[in-house]
Write a protein that holds these residues in place. Structure first.
Motif, PDB file in Angstrom:
ATOM      1  N   ASN A   1      87.311  60.744  66.914  1.00  0.00           N
ATOM      2  CA  ASN A   1      88.107  61.967  66.854  1.00  0.00           C
ATOM      3  C   ASN A   1      87.618  62.894  65.751  1.00  0.00           C
ATOM      4  O   ASN A   1      87.601  64.111  65.921  1.00  0.00           O
ATOM      5  CB  ASN A   1      89.582  61.641  66.665  1.00  0.00           C
ATOM      6  N   LYS A   2      87.243  62.332  64.632  1.00  0.00           N
ATOM      7  CA  LYS A   2      86.740  63.135  63.518  1.00  0.00           C
ATOM      8  C   LYS A   2      85.441  63.840  63.909  1.00  0.00           C
ATOM      9  O   LYS A   2      85.261  65.024  63.629  1.00  0.00           O
ATOM     10  CB  LYS A   2      86.517  62.241  62.296  1.00  0.00           C
ATOM     11  N   LYS A   3      84.533  63.138  64.587  1.00  0.00           N
ATOM     12  CA  LYS A   3      83.268  63.736  65.020  1.00  0.00           C
ATOM     13  C   LYS A   3      83.500  64.836  66.054  1.00  0.00           C
ATOM     14  O   LYS A   3      82.866  65.886  66.006  1.00  0.00           O
ATOM     15  CB  LYS A   3      82.330  62.664  65.580  1.00  0.00           C
ATOM     16  N   ILE A   4      84.402  64.608  66.977  1.00  0.00           N
ATOM     17  CA  ILE A   4      84.720  65.625  67.983  1.00  0.00           C
ATOM     18  C   ILE A   4      85.324  66.845  67.315  1.00  0.00           C
ATOM     19  O   ILE A   4      84.965  67.981  67.642  1.00  0.00           O
ATOM     20  CB  ILE A   4      85.662  65.044  69.069  1.00  0.00           C
ATOM     21  N   PHE A   5      86.225  66.638  66.370  1.00  0.00           N
ATOM     22  CA  PHE A   5      86.856  67.742  65.648  1.00  0.00           C
ATOM     23  C   PHE A   5      85.808  68.565  64.895  1.00  0.00           C
ATOM     24  O   PHE A   5      85.815  69.800  64.952  1.00  0.00           O
ATOM     25  CB  PHE A   5      87.909  67.197  64.682  1.00  0.00           C
ATOM     26  N   ILE A   6      84.899  67.906  64.209  1.00  0.00           N
ATOM     27  CA  ILE A   6      83.843  68.608  63.470  1.00  0.00           C
ATOM     28  C   ILE A   6      82.952  69.396  64.432  1.00  0.00           C
ATOM     29  O   ILE A   6      82.597  70.546  64.163  1.00  0.00           O
ATOM     30  CB  ILE A   6      83.030  67.617  62.613  1.00  0.00           C
TER      31      ILE A   6
ATOM     32  N   VAL B   1      83.753  70.633  67.381  1.00  0.00           N
ATOM     33  CA  VAL B   1      84.514  71.774  67.893  1.00  0.00           C
ATOM     34  C   VAL B   1      84.586  72.876  66.840  1.00  0.00           C
ATOM     35  O   VAL B   1      84.424  74.062  67.159  1.00  0.00           O
ATOM     36  CB  VAL B   1      85.927  71.325  68.352  1.00  0.00           C
ATOM     37  N   ILE B   2      84.796  72.516  65.583  1.00  0.00           N
ATOM     38  CA  ILE B   2      84.843  73.507  64.501  1.00  0.00           C
ATOM     39  C   ILE B   2      83.499  74.222  64.377  1.00  0.00           C
ATOM     40  O   ILE B   2      83.455  75.447  64.207  1.00  0.00           O
ATOM     41  CB  ILE B   2      85.238  72.829  63.164  1.00  0.00           C
ATOM     42  N   ILE B   3      82.411  73.497  64.474  1.00  0.00           N
ATOM     43  CA  ILE B   3      81.076  74.111  64.387  1.00  0.00           C
ATOM     44  C   ILE B   3      80.857  75.079  65.543  1.00  0.00           C
ATOM     45  O   ILE B   3      80.356  76.191  65.351  1.00  0.00           O
ATOM     46  CB  ILE B   3      79.985  73.018  64.334  1.00  0.00           C
ATOM     47  N   VAL B   4      81.211  74.688  66.755  1.00  0.00           N
ATOM     48  CA  VAL B   4      81.034  75.555  67.922  1.00  0.00           C
ATOM     49  C   VAL B   4      81.889  76.808  67.801  1.00  0.00           C
ATOM     50  O   VAL B   4      81.412  77.931  68.034  1.00  0.00           O
ATOM     51  CB  VAL B   4      81.351  74.781  69.227  1.00  0.00           C
ATOM     52  N   ILE B   5      83.123  76.649  67.406  1.00  0.00           N
ATOM     53  CA  ILE B   5      84.003  77.812  67.241  1.00  0.00           C
ATOM     54  C   ILE B   5      83.475  78.730  66.139  1.00  0.00           C
ATOM     55  O   ILE B   5      83.462  79.952  66.293  1.00  0.00           O
ATOM     56  CB  ILE B   5      85.452  77.355  66.961  1.00  0.00           C
ATOM     57  N   SER B   6      83.022  78.152  65.044  1.00  0.00           N
ATOM     58  CA  SER B   6      82.460  78.950  63.947  1.00  0.00           C
ATOM     59  C   SER B   6      81.244  79.740  64.406  1.00  0.00           C
ATOM     60  O   SER B   6      81.078  80.911  64.036  1.00  0.00           O
ATOM     61  CB  SER B   6      82.079  78.050  62.781  1.00  0.00           C
ATOM     62  N   PHE B   7      80.403  79.111  65.207  1.00  0.00           N
ATOM     63  CA  PHE B   7      79.223  79.795  65.727  1.00  0.00           C
ATOM     64  C   PHE B   7      79.632  81.025  66.539  1.00  0.00           C
ATOM     65  O   PHE B   7      79.091  82.114  66.350  1.00  0.00           O
ATOM     66  CB  PHE B   7      78.387  78.834  66.577  1.00  0.00           C
ATOM     67  N   PHE B   8      80.583  80.861  67.432  1.00  0.00           N
ATOM     68  CA  PHE B   8      81.015  81.984  68.263  1.00  0.00           C
ATOM     69  C   PHE B   8      81.680  83.079  67.440  1.00  0.00           C
ATOM     70  O   PHE B   8      81.496  84.267  67.707  1.00  0.00           O
ATOM     71  CB  PHE B   8      81.927  81.508  69.387  1.00  0.00           C
ATOM     72  N   ILE B   9      82.444  82.714  66.429  1.00  0.00           N
ATOM     73  CA  ILE B   9      83.074  83.711  65.560  1.00  0.00           C
ATOM     74  C   ILE B   9      82.010  84.490  64.794  1.00  0.00           C
ATOM     75  O   ILE B   9      82.082  85.716  64.681  1.00  0.00           O
ATOM     76  CB  ILE B   9      84.081  83.034  64.607  1.00  0.00           C
TER      77      ILE B   9
END
Length: 98
Positions: A7-12, A14-22
């Protein structure tokens, strides 16, 4: 692996992907990442590659990149795009074997 680590790896991720798009959406990065700008950059690098010192600089950058654990694949592809297939292959072989 435990569920917590997964879960921690998936969360990280997802945060990286969202940050990239932002970053792409709300900063000037999208101005530099369009196709026309990339084509112009490639043409400029092709013109630079005709100088006698540019292949030496490329080899030094390749060596430094490998020392700093930068991906050799990206450097190899860049050499092929900048110098063409034949000259790029020769320079990549020389740089990767030094």
């Amino acid at each position: 692996m435990t569920d917590y680590k997964i879960n921690k790896k998936i969360f990280i991720f997802v945060i990286i992907v969202i940050s990239f798009f932002i970053i792409v959406k709300f900063t000037p990065v999208s101005n530099y990442a369009n196709l026309e700008t990339l084509k112009n950059s490639k043409d400029n690098l092709r013109q630079l590659s005709s100088n006698w010192w540019f292949p030496i600089l490329f080899i030094l950058i390749y060596i430094l990149g490998v020392i700093l654990s930068f991906s050799g694949l990206i450097l190899t592809i860049a050499g092929g795009l900048i110098f063409g297939v034949i000259k790029g292959t020769i320079l990549n072989v020389i740089a990767s074997n030094i």
